[in-house]
Structure formats: C-alpha cells, structure tokens
Design a protein around this motif. Structure first.
Motif, PDB file in Angstrom:
ATOM      1  N   LYS A   1      41.419  68.857 -33.219  1.00 16.74           N
ATOM      2  CA  LYS A   1      40.685  67.686 -33.210  1.00 16.74           C
ATOM      3  C   LYS A   1      41.350  66.510 -32.977  1.00 16.74           C
ATOM      4  N   SER A   2      40.764  65.357 -32.326  1.00  9.20           N
ATOM      5  CA  SER A   2      41.339  64.102 -32.225  1.00  9.20           C
ATOM      6  C   SER A   2      40.194  63.306 -32.081  1.00  9.20           C
ATOM      7  N   ASP A   3      40.589  61.978 -32.116  1.00 11.65           N
ATOM      8  CA  ASP A   3      39.871  60.687 -31.836  1.00 11.65           C
ATOM      9  C   ASP A   3      39.431  60.687 -30.355  1.00 11.65           C
ATOM     10  N   PHE A   4      40.256  60.995 -29.913  1.00  8.45           N
ATOM     11  CA  PHE A   4      40.101  60.794 -28.432  1.00  8.45           C
ATOM     12  C   PHE A   4      41.171  61.832 -27.441  1.00  8.45           C
ATOM     13  N   TYR A   5      40.690  61.876 -26.324  1.00 13.13           N
ATOM     14  CA  TYR A   5      41.788  62.768 -25.427  1.00 13.13           C
ATOM     15  C   TYR A   5      41.936  62.001 -24.073  1.00 13.13           C
ATOM     16  N   GLU A   6      42.857  62.257 -23.390  1.00 12.07           N
ATOM     17  CA  GLU A   6      43.356  61.686 -22.134  1.00 12.07           C
ATOM     18  C   GLU A   6      43.612  62.789 -21.090  1.00 12.07           C
ATOM     19  N   LEU A   7      42.664  63.034 -20.095  1.00 15.95           N
ATOM     20  CA  LEU A   7      43.133  63.837 -18.719  1.00 15.95           C
ATOM     21  C   LEU A   7      43.971  63.280 -17.869  1.00 15.95           C
TER      22      LEU A   7
END
Length: 186
Positions: free
Chosen positions: A158-164
C-alpha cells in the motif's frame, strides 16, 4: 585474431549506440493527434528540443504520443486475486492500457520491457502473474493504424500514490502517469 575480435566488438557497439536516441513524448489531443504547437517555427523547434529531454507526467485517462504510438492509461484498479492468486505484498494493482500505432511501421509493446510501477518511496515493481480478473495482455505487435488493449498486474505494498512509467529501453525519456491511491477503482 584478437585485433579482428576487437574490431568486430567496436563495430557492433558503434552500431548499437547509433540506434539509441531520444524518444519523442507529448500529450496527444482528444482526436489522438499530437498536442498543439505554436505557429512560430522558432518556438516549435525550441519546444521540440525541450520535450525530447524531459520526462512528462500525466494522469489517469490521459493519452501520450510516444514516438508515434498513442498510449492511454484507461484505468488503474485494485484486484483481490483469487484462489490461486495471493499478493506477496499488500495488494494487486492492475493497469488497463491502450496503444494505437500512428506510424507507418509495425511496433511492439512489452509489459516487461516498457512498463514499471513505482510507489511513493520510489521502489520499482515489475509485472506479476494474476490469473483472475484480467482482460487480455498488453504484449504484442501492432500494425500501422492498429490498436492493442490489455492489462498489466503488479504485486505492491500500500502506498499514498503510484507512478506508471512507460519507456523504450533503447531510448532516453519516459512518460509517467501519476496514480493517487484514492483514484484506484475497487
């Protein structure tokens, strides 16, 4: 014999490096064409040079023209897995992508070579295997004027945001879609 081997090695290294270059990355407009540019030719040249050397950032739903291929991040969602699919980290995130080839040559998409997902702490994750809840793979060749749509699963904490991240391993530059956790479909 050593001189000949050395010459062959230098020759292939030179050819390999000559094939490398900068990827052209820009946001595509709603019609799938490249983004708007200035009417002033000098400004167009300056903008194109700046675009080649920068990393562009986008959001879910945005279409990016990456070297003549329009790539859209349609959706990012959490998949629970199934009887045979249990995440080693906290959850499976699946991204749904479409690639449209606007060039005159066949292009190849590879979820392993072109795509990675990073979390808020900049840890990188590559694709994983997920057998349930998937709608096709984002791997294969696309003929001129053709499209490819598929999904790529990632096993992530789990993370606050992700980057693709989408890139070409033989060129510099990448397109990055930002995926806030609160925008992940369930």
């Amino acid at each position: 014999m050593k001189k000949r081997l050395w010459f062959i090695l230098v020759f292939f290294l030179t050819i390999g490096l000559a094939a490398c270059g900068d990827a052209e990355i820009e946001e595509a407009d709603d019609k799938g064409q490249e983004g708007a540019t200035s009417d002033n030719p000098e400004e167009q040249d300056d903008n194109q040079e700046e675009d080649k050397n920068t990393t562009e950032r986008f959001a879910i739903g945005d279409t990016v023209n990456f070297d003549g291929v329009n790539i859209t991040l349609n959706e990012a969602r959490i998949e629970p897995g199934g009887e045979f699919d249990t995440p080693e980290n906290d959850q499976f995130i699946v991204v749904n992508l479409t690639a449209e080839n606007t060039t005159d040559e066949e292009v190849t998409m590879s979820s392993i070579m072109n795509i990675e997902l990073k979390d808020a702490e900049s840890y990188s994750y590559s694709t994983t295997i997920l057998t349930e809840g998937m709608k096709g793979q984002f791997d294969g060749s696309i003929e001129p004027g053709g499209k490819l749509r598929g999904e790529i699963p990632f096993d992530v904490p789990k993370s606050d945001f992700y980057e693709l991240h989408f890139s070409d391993p033989f060129k510099s530059g990448k397109a990055i879609w930002e995926i806030p956790s609160n925008q992940l479909a369930q």
